[in-house]
Scaffold this motif. Structure first.
Motif, mmCIF file in Angstrom:
data_model
loop_
_atom_site.group_PDB
_atom_site.id
_atom_site.type_symbol
_atom_site.label_atom_id
_atom_site.label_comp_id
_atom_site.label_asym_id
_atom_site.label_seq_id
_atom_site.Cartn_x
_atom_site.Cartn_y
_atom_site.Cartn_z
ATOM 1 N N GLY A 199 51.030 94.300 28.716
ATOM 2 C CA GLY A 199 49.588 94.396 28.559
ATOM 3 C C GLY A 199 48.791 93.313 29.256
ATOM 4 O O GLY A 199 47.582 93.189 29.039
ATOM 5 N N THR A 200 49.446 92.529 30.092
ATOM 6 C CA THR A 200 48.749 91.501 30.864
ATOM 7 C C THR A 200 49.156 91.627 32.331
ATOM 8 O O THR A 200 50.138 92.290 32.660
ATOM 9 C CB THR A 200 49.068 90.082 30.374
ATOM 10 N N ASP A 213 44.105 90.075 30.607
ATOM 11 C CA ASP A 213 44.440 91.190 29.726
ATOM 12 C C ASP A 213 44.077 92.497 30.425
ATOM 13 O O ASP A 213 43.029 92.599 31.054
ATOM 14 C CB ASP A 213 43.660 91.047 28.415
ATOM 15 N N THR A 214 44.935 93.509 30.333
ATOM 16 C CA THR A 214 44.681 94.787 31.010
ATOM 17 C C THR A 214 44.379 95.920 30.034
ATOM 18 O O THR A 214 44.492 97.098 30.383
ATOM 19 C CB THR A 214 45.884 95.176 31.885
ATOM 20 N N MET A 215 43.961 95.581 28.812
ATOM 21 C CA MET A 215 43.697 96.610 27.809
ATOM 22 C C MET A 215 42.622 97.596 28.287
ATOM 23 O O MET A 215 42.714 98.804 28.045
ATOM 24 C CB MET A 215 43.245 95.950 26.503
ATOM 25 N N MET A 216 41.594 97.114 28.971
ATOM 26 C CA MET A 216 40.485 97.977 29.369
ATOM 27 C C MET A 216 40.838 98.885 30.545
ATOM 28 O O MET A 216 40.265 99.967 30.703
ATOM 29 C CB MET A 216 39.251 97.134 29.716
ATOM 30 N N GLY A 218 44.097 99.842 31.337
ATOM 31 C CA GLY A 218 45.347 100.555 31.196
ATOM 32 C C GLY A 218 46.379 100.018 32.168
ATOM 33 O O GLY A 218 46.235 98.915 32.708
ATOM 34 N N GLU A 219 47.394 100.803 32.445
ATOM 35 C CA GLU A 219 48.494 100.347 33.294
ATOM 36 C C GLU A 219 48.018 100.076 34.719
ATOM 37 O O GLU A 219 47.319 100.877 35.326
ATOM 38 C CB GLU A 219 49.593 101.408 33.309
ATOM 39 N N MET A 232 39.752 89.152 31.288
ATOM 40 C CA MET A 232 40.171 90.543 31.169
ATOM 41 C C MET A 232 39.964 91.266 32.491
ATOM 42 O O MET A 232 39.017 90.972 33.230
ATOM 43 C CB MET A 232 39.360 91.261 30.081
#
Length: 243
Positions: A199-200, A213-216, A218-219, A232
Motif C-alpha cells: 500500500g505504499t 501512501d497509495t490508498m487513493m 490503488g495499485e 500520499m
C-alpha cells in the motif's frame, strides 16, 4: 539532364524564436552556474546530440569556459536519462514532436528535477511539454540536415556565455519567498514510482526519494507517474507507457 534535389532553404530566425532562445540561454547560464550537467539526446539525429555536447565542452572561442555536457545515444534512452540526470541538471533534445522516447523523457523530467529544452521542426509539441521549446514551423523532414538546428544550438551556446558576463542574472529567483506558502503547499508534485510494497510506493521527485501512501490511487507499478501531496499519491498522471 537529371534534376538535383535541393535541400530546403534555412528558415528565418523569427522574433518569437529569438525570444525563446534568449529565455533558454538565461536558464542554461543559471543552471550551469549552479553546477548542472547538460544531457544531450537526439534519437533520430545522433550527430546533433554529439555536436551539442562538443559545442559546450569545447568552446570555439578562446577564453570561454568549458561547460559540462554529455551526449546520450543508443537504446533505452529513457533509462539512460533516468540514471544519469540529477536534480538541477538539463536535458536538451533534438527530435520531432512525435518522438515517443523524447516525449517520455519530457513527461518525467519534472519528477527528476530536470530542466528541459526541446529543439525541432514541423508540428509543435503540446504546450508545456518542455520548459523551453525552440521550434521551426517548417515541416520539411530534410530540415535537420540543412544546418538550421546547428545554428539554433550555436546561438544557444553563444547567448549562454553572454549571460555569464552579467553575474547578477545568474542566480535564479525563488518562486516563493514566504516561509510557508499556501499556494505551493497545496500543489501536487510529479513523482515517478520506483518500487511498491504494502500500500505504499517509493517514488522519485524533484526533492529526492520519498515513500508515499497509495490508498487513493490503488495499485501502481514501477515507472508510473503520479501526483503526490502530503505524503500520499493523489492521482495517476501516466499509466506507465514509455517507461
Amino acid at each position: 539532364m537529371t534534376a538535383v534535389s535541393q535541400l530546403p532553404a534555412q528558415p528565418q530566425l523569427t522574433p518569437d524564436l529569438a525570444a525563446d532562445l534568449a529565455g533558454a540561454s538565461l536558464t542554461l547560464a543559471q543552471r550551469f552556474s549552479a553546477g548542472a550537467t547538460m544531457w544531450c539526446v537526439a534519437p533520430a539525429f545522433t550527430a546533433h546530440a554529439q555536436h551539442i555536447a562538443v559545442e559546450f565542452v569545447h568552446p570555439v572561442v578562446v577564453g570561454k569556459r568549458a561547460l559540462p555536457a554529455v551526449a546520450l545515444t543508443g537504446p533505452d534512452l529513457v533509462d539512460q536519462v533516468r540514471v544519469s540526470a540529477r536534480p538541477g541538471d538539463v536535458v536538451i533534445a533534438v527530435a520531432g514532436a512525435d518522438d515517443r522516447d523524447i516525449g517520455a523523457v519530457m513527461r518525467r523530467a519534472p519528477a527528476w528535477g530536470v530542466t528541459t529544452i526541446w529543439i525541432g521542426n514541423g508540428p509543435r509539441p503540446a504546450v508545456g511539454a518542455a520548459d523551453h521549446v525552440l521550434w521551426v514551423d517548417d515541416p520539411d523532414p530534410r530540415l535537420p540536415a540543412t544546418g538550421h538546428f546547428v545554428l539554433l544550438y550555436h546561438l544557444l551556446w553563444e547567448l549562454t556565455h553572454v549571460c555569464f558576463e552579467h553575474p547578477g542574472l545568474l542566480t535564479a529567483q525563488p518562486e516563493c519567498t514566504d516561509e510557508v506558502c499556501i499556494t505551493c503547499s497545496d500543489e501536487g508534485r510529479l513523482a515517478e514510482v520506483l518500487s511498491v510494497a504494502d500500500g505504499t510506493a517509493r517514488v522519485r521527485t524533484a526533492r529526492g526519494t520519498e515513500t508515499v501512501d497509495t490508498m487513493m490511487t490503488g495499485e501502481v507499478a514501477e515507472g508510473d507517474l503520479v501526483l503526490v501531496h502530503a505524503g500520499m499519491a493523489i492521482s495517476r498522471v501516466d499509466e506507465g507507457a514509455s517507461r
